[in-house]
Structure formats: C-alpha cells, structure tokens
Write a protein that holds these residues in place. Structure first.
Motif, short mmCIF file in Angstrom:
data_model
loop_
_atom_site.label_atom_id
_atom_site.label_comp_id
_atom_site.label_asym_id
_atom_site.label_seq_id
_atom_site.Cartn_x
_atom_site.Cartn_y
_atom_site.Cartn_z
N SER A 114 11.50 16.96 6.71
CA SER A 114 11.39 15.43 7.41
C SER A 114 10.96 14.33 6.50
CB SER A 114 10.68 15.58 8.60
OG SER A 114 10.11 14.19 8.81
N LEU A 115 11.54 13.40 6.30
CA LEU A 115 11.72 12.55 5.49
C LEU A 115 10.58 11.37 5.73
CD1 LEU A 115 15.29 11.93 4.44
CD2 LEU A 115 13.92 13.19 2.96
N GLY A 116 9.94 11.93 6.56
CA GLY A 116 8.90 10.62 7.49
C GLY A 116 10.02 8.98 7.10
N GLU A 117 8.49 8.55 6.76
CA GLU A 117 8.83 6.82 7.03
C GLU A 117 9.29 5.98 6.54
OE1 GLU A 117 5.32 5.16 8.22
OE2 GLU A 117 5.48 5.67 9.99
N LEU B 79 0.88 -1.29 -0.21
CA LEU B 79 0.10 0.09 0.23
C LEU B 79 0.37 1.39 0.53
CD1 LEU B 79 -3.17 0.00 2.28
CD2 LEU B 79 -3.41 0.36 0.13
N ARG B 80 1.51 1.15 1.13
CA ARG B 80 2.59 2.86 0.71
C ARG B 80 3.49 2.25 -0.02
NH1 ARG B 80 1.97 0.36 5.67
NH2 ARG B 80 1.20 1.30 7.61
N GLU B 81 3.89 1.99 -0.71
CA GLU B 81 5.19 1.54 -1.53
C GLU B 81 3.98 2.20 -3.40
OE1 GLU B 81 8.06 1.46 0.10
OE2 GLU B 81 8.27 2.27 -2.44
N GLU B 82 2.97 1.34 -3.09
CA GLU B 82 2.15 1.83 -4.26
C GLU B 82 1.58 3.26 -4.59
OE1 GLU B 82 2.00 -0.57 -6.41
OE2 GLU B 82 0.08 -0.81 -8.09
N PHE B 83 0.63 3.11 -3.18
CA PHE B 83 0.16 5.10 -3.16
C PHE B 83 1.39 5.90 -3.17
CE2 PHE B 83 -4.62 3.96 -3.84
CZ PHE B 83 -4.36 2.32 -4.26
N ASP B 84 2.21 6.07 -2.39
CA ASP B 84 3.07 6.47 -1.81
C ASP B 84 2.53 8.01 -1.12
OD1 ASP B 84 4.84 9.88 -3.13
OD2 ASP B 84 5.92 8.02 -1.65
N ILE B 85 2.16 6.93 0.27
CA ILE B 85 1.54 7.24 1.29
C ILE B 85 2.16 7.48 2.51
CG2 ILE B 85 -0.44 6.11 3.21
CD1 ILE B 85 -1.81 4.92 0.93
N SER C 237 3.24 9.07 6.79
CA SER C 237 2.44 8.27 8.13
C SER C 237 1.31 9.01 8.15
CB SER C 237 3.21 8.41 8.72
OG SER C 237 3.68 9.24 8.89
N MET C 238 1.19 10.28 7.35
CA MET C 238 0.20 11.38 7.91
C MET C 238 -0.81 10.75 7.14
SD MET C 238 -0.62 15.30 8.57
CE MET C 238 0.40 15.21 9.64
N ASP C 239 -1.04 10.57 5.99
CA ASP C 239 -1.84 10.08 4.94
C ASP C 239 -2.44 8.09 5.68
OD1 ASP C 239 0.44 10.14 2.38
OD2 ASP C 239 -1.55 11.54 2.43
N PHE C 240 -1.85 8.36 5.96
CA PHE C 240 -1.61 6.28 6.66
C PHE C 240 -3.41 6.99 7.46
CE2 PHE C 240 -2.26 2.37 6.46
CZ PHE C 240 -1.57 1.71 7.86
N LEU C 241 -2.43 7.34 8.20
CA LEU C 241 -3.78 8.12 9.71
C LEU C 241 -4.72 8.77 9.55
CD1 LEU C 241 -3.77 8.18 12.73
CD2 LEU C 241 -2.97 10.86 12.71
N ASN C 242 -4.55 8.98 7.87
CA ASN C 242 -6.32 9.47 8.36
C ASN C 242 -6.58 8.64 6.88
OD1 ASN C 242 -6.18 12.44 8.75
ND2 ASN C 242 -5.13 13.02 6.76
N PHE C 243 -6.17 7.48 6.90
CA PHE C 243 -6.95 6.31 6.30
C PHE C 243 -7.39 5.67 7.40
CE2 PHE C 243 -8.04 3.16 3.79
CZ PHE C 243 -7.13 2.15 3.54
N VAL C 244 -6.58 5.89 8.31
CA VAL C 244 -7.44 4.86 9.50
C VAL C 244 -8.53 5.60 10.27
CG1 VAL C 244 -6.77 4.06 11.51
CG2 VAL C 244 -4.94 3.61 9.83
N THR D 231 14.95 9.91 8.49
CA THR D 231 14.11 8.93 8.55
C THR D 231 14.81 7.32 9.71
OG1 THR D 231 13.46 7.87 6.14
CG2 THR D 231 12.68 6.95 7.69
N PRO D 232 13.39 8.21 11.08
CA PRO D 232 14.22 7.41 12.35
C PRO D 232 14.41 5.73 11.10
CG PRO D 232 11.95 8.58 12.92
CD PRO D 232 12.27 8.09 10.59
N ARG D 233 15.33 5.08 12.42
CA ARG D 233 15.51 4.00 12.13
C ARG D 233 16.08 3.07 12.97
NH1 ARG D 233 19.71 8.08 11.16
NH2 ARG D 233 21.91 7.62 12.10
N VAL D 234 16.32 1.66 12.96
CA VAL D 234 16.79 0.72 14.11
C VAL D 234 17.88 0.90 13.71
CG1 VAL D 234 16.79 -1.00 15.26
CG2 VAL D 234 14.55 -0.24 15.32
#
Lengths: 82, 383
Positions: free
Chosen positions: B307-310, A32-38, A40-47, B332-335
């Motif tokens: 920020s680069l985000g995840e 999902l994240r790769e395909e839609f270039d989503i 974490s903010m987008d994902f939160l809005n989705f949830v 991006t945060p990383r372990v």
C-alpha cells in the motif's frame, strides 16, 4: 511543563520514530509528515507516545492541526491549560 | 537453517536461545539468525528436549543445514555441545586490517627527505625499496611507484549501511527473479472507501490512541476474506506446480526507514478480528523496523498486500514476491467525483490493483477477486 521541555519531549518522540534524524537540525515550522517522512502508522505511534508521556488524548479530528513541531507544542500547551 | 526468502542461500547463527537439556515446545524461539533481511528469530516445530547444538554461534551455514537435535520428550543422553559465549547482537564484520604502520628507518638508509615524508604518509617501508637515486638512494619517485601498489585499507562501512546494502541486494534478487519467471497480468479497480472511512472515524472517536484503527486493518481483512472464495490467488507456485494453501496468511509490505522492504505474514488473517489485526500490524511494523521478526512470519505468507499509504499517488502495481502467485496493491486514498444514485458527488476513493501469475490464474477470475474485495469494503462493520 514549560514550552522548552514540551518541545524536547516532542523532539524525543519524533526521534524515536525517525531515529536516523537524531542529532540533525530540523525546521520547527516545516510540515512534520514531509520533513520526517512519517506515515499514518508512525503518526499513530507518535500520538500514543505523547498520550503516555503527557497524558494528553489527541482525538483523530485534531490530527490535522499537528502539522509542524511548533504546531504540536502549541496544541499540547493548549491541551494542558484547558 | 530455514529458508526465509526466495533467494536466501545461507544464514549466520548469531545466538542460541536454548541449550542442551532445555525443553522446547512448538513455536518457541530457539535461535537468532542473521540474514540479508536482518536478524530473524527461528522457531522450533517440534516438541521435546534440546539434545545437541550442531552449529556454533557465529557460523554461517547453507540453507537446509541441520542446526540442532531435538529428542521428542526425552532427556538428552548424548553429551551436550560445549557451551559457547552468548552474544546479544550480530557482531559487525571487522574491517580488513590496515597495512601495519611502519617507522621510517633513518640511520643507514639513504633516502631523500621527500621520499621519507611520502613513505611515512603512505605507510611504505623504505627498507623494502630499491633506490633509483644517486648511489642507490631512495627518491620520492621510488616511493610513489610502490605506494601505488599498496592496497588501501578498506574503509569499514558502518554495520548498518552494510545491512541496508544486503537487504537491497536480497530485494533486487527476488524482484529480478519474479519478473524473469512469473508472467504477471494486472487488473485494477476504483473502490468507494467512504463507508470504511466513516466506520473508522466513528470507531476511533471513542477510543484512546492505543486501540485506534488504521485503514490498513480493514483493507487487509477484506483481502483475506475474499481469498476464501478465490483460492487460486492464495499459495505458491514451486517446481512447476501450483500449491494452494488451506490457510490464509497475508504478508503486509512494510517499508523500512532509509530503504528496504519486508513483507511478514499475519497468520490466519481471515480469522483475525479487525481489532486484533490492528494490534498485530503495529507489532509487525515495530519488529520489522527494530528487529525481532520470526522465521515463520517471513516464510509463510500466501499472498502479499502492499500500500502507498497517505503520501503517495493513485495506484500501485506490485511485483509478485516468489513463490507467491499474487500481490494486491492499494494506492493513496483520495477525494474524487463519484456517481451515487445517478448524481455526481465527492467520495473518498482508493484504487486497488491485483498483479497475478498467469500460469495459475486469469484476468476474469482476477477481476472477480478484486470485485469481491470491493464488495466486502462496502460493509466494513461485517469484516
């Protein structure tokens, strides 16, 4: 809700986040994240949108399970049943 | 017409939201203006009554042009400007008209069938041509020669692509100016983000999705609080002079889908509780992507955080957005491996960078500023 209508709901909400993909054919098993270039903010809005529409609360610990359209549908079906 | 960016020269007034006779208070939205950054809502700084609108809807005017007259607290005595029809959206510029289609005259005009066919295809008026064929007949070659001179109808690019192109041009102009004029220096540090991560997970476990926090909220808050002790990174450099700001408005860089970037401000970031900051960020992103950013959000940032985000890589070194004097970048945060109490262990890490204007500050203070951000992030519950 049937699997088909769940899938439609999921696709609609993804379309709200990524409007440029409206009408395009997407791979339901692709990440999902790769395909839609989503992000974490987008994902939160989705949830949040799924929560509002289906009254399903998806805890953060389950986010990793929602990694493709099919995975989201499967998760939502299980949540509705359980 | 407000200046909403370092390289904005003009704006188009799209819609008046207040009219002569309407009372206005500070902060009210008075008009919508179209700029290279998209449609922006213009706020009023004065209290009073709108007396006269000076610019018509649809007009493009240079930055600094007075848009309206507002009488302080009085009813307008001048005749109001003629009402203009309201438009709800910026109208796309109409495509350049295609050359008028012409019909090929058949009777009385000698032209070969091939010439007629080509003329019809290429919208060329045979009547205007001088034939080079037998008896002055128009042959295909005559049409070809002319057709080459006829300008092709401009293909109207869809309004959205045009908007994207203009935004790209605005970004290009300000980034080029930044690199030309601002002597950047860079410092970076790796921060143990595990305390933030743990704190976020605990907070979010008990919350419905609508109130959950993302990591950008505590990161932004830490930068804002740190700025209180490092004012040389907060403000602007204009006309050869440093202008520190006494308020802290962090601009958050927001990527727009299909390209483009805006960095609108959260006003008084350092005074905003983290929960409210999260609400503000969600709202800013929504309006950045969907339209409806306000002029003060674009003109007021005193620093930018990007920020680069995840889904990115370890580090991001930003380009300062003029006339600001600094930009903070989070990778991006990383372990990764980290040393805690003399032992190597796995922690969540993030690389933070500072790009700063060397006319205004130096590496020593820059590194102390970053170190302060690090220190604040080790105690997220205090943010």
């Amino acid at each position: 809700m049937t699997t088909e209508s769940l899938k439609t709901t999921v696709l609609t909400e993804l379309g709200n986040i990524a409007p440029e993909l409206d009408g395009e054919v997407v791979d339901p098993d692709a990440d999902l994240r790769e395909e839609f270039d989503i992000d974490s903010m987008d994902f939160l809005n989705f949830v949040i949108a799924l929560h509002k529409r289906l009254d399903v609360d998806i805890p953060e610990s389950d986010y990793a399970k929602l990694n493709s359209i099919n995975a989201v549908v499967t998760y939502l079906e299980a949540a509705a049943a359980g | 017409m407000p200046s909403l960016g370092a390289d904005m020269d003009a704006g188009t007034l799209v819609e008046w939201l207040k009219h002569p006779g309407d009372p206005v208070a500070r902060g009210d939205i008075i008009a919508v203006v179209e700029t290279q950054k998209g449609a922006i809502e213009v706020e009023v700084f004065d209290q009073g009554t709108v007396a006269k609108l000076l610019v018509e809807e649809g007009a493009t005017v240079p930055v600094g042009t007075p848009l309206a007259v507002i009488n302080g607290g009085e009813v307008a005595s001048e005749a109001p400007a003629a009402p203009t029809p309201a438009v709800t959206q910026a109208e796309p510029r109409p495509p350049r008209a295609a050359p008028a289609a012409v019909s090929v005259r058949s009777a009385g005009l000698r032209a070969s069938p091939a010439a007629r066919r080509l003329a019809s295809e290429r919208n060329v008026d045979l009547a205007g041509l001088i034939g080079s064929g037998p008896g002055g007949a128009i042959v295909r070659a005559d049409v070809e020669r002319t057709a080459d001179l006829v300008p092709e109808a401009e293909i109207a690019s869809p309004p959205e692509d045009k908007a994207r192109l203009e935004m790209r041009q605005a970004i290009a102009a300000s980034m080029a100016r930044s690199k030309r004029e601002i002597p950047h220096y860079y410092v970076s540090t790796t921060i143990d983000l595990t305390p933030v991560e743990t704190w976020l997970a605990q907070a979010n476990a008990d919350r419905p999705p609508t109130t959950r926090l993302l990591v950008s909220a505590p990161l932004l808050k830490a930068v804002a609080i740190a700025l209180r002790r490092f004012p040389e990174f907060n403000g602007s450099y204009l006309d050869g002079a440093v202008r520190p700001s006494d308020r802290i408005h962090c601009g958050m860089a927001i990527a727009l889908r299909r390209g483009g970037l805006v960095a609108p401000a959260v006003h008084d970031t350092d005074k905003c509780p983290v929960d409210d900051l999260m609400v503000a960020l969600l709202d800013l992103v929504k309006r950045a992507r969907g339209g409806g950013l306000r002029s003060s959000e674009l003109s007021d940032p005193t620093i930018t955080v990007t920020s680069l985000g995840e889904r990115g890589v370890d580090a991001l070194f930003g380009v300062i957005y003029p006339p600001q004097v600094a930009i903070i970048g989070f990778g991006t945060p990383r372990v990764g491996p980290w040393v805690v109490d003399g032992q190597i262990t796995a922690r969540t890490l993030v690389t933070a960078s500072l790009s700063a204007d060397h006319r205004v500050s130096d590496g020593h203070r820059g590194s102390l500023f970053l170190a302060e951000i690090d220190r604040l992030l080790q105690e997220p519950e205090m943010l």
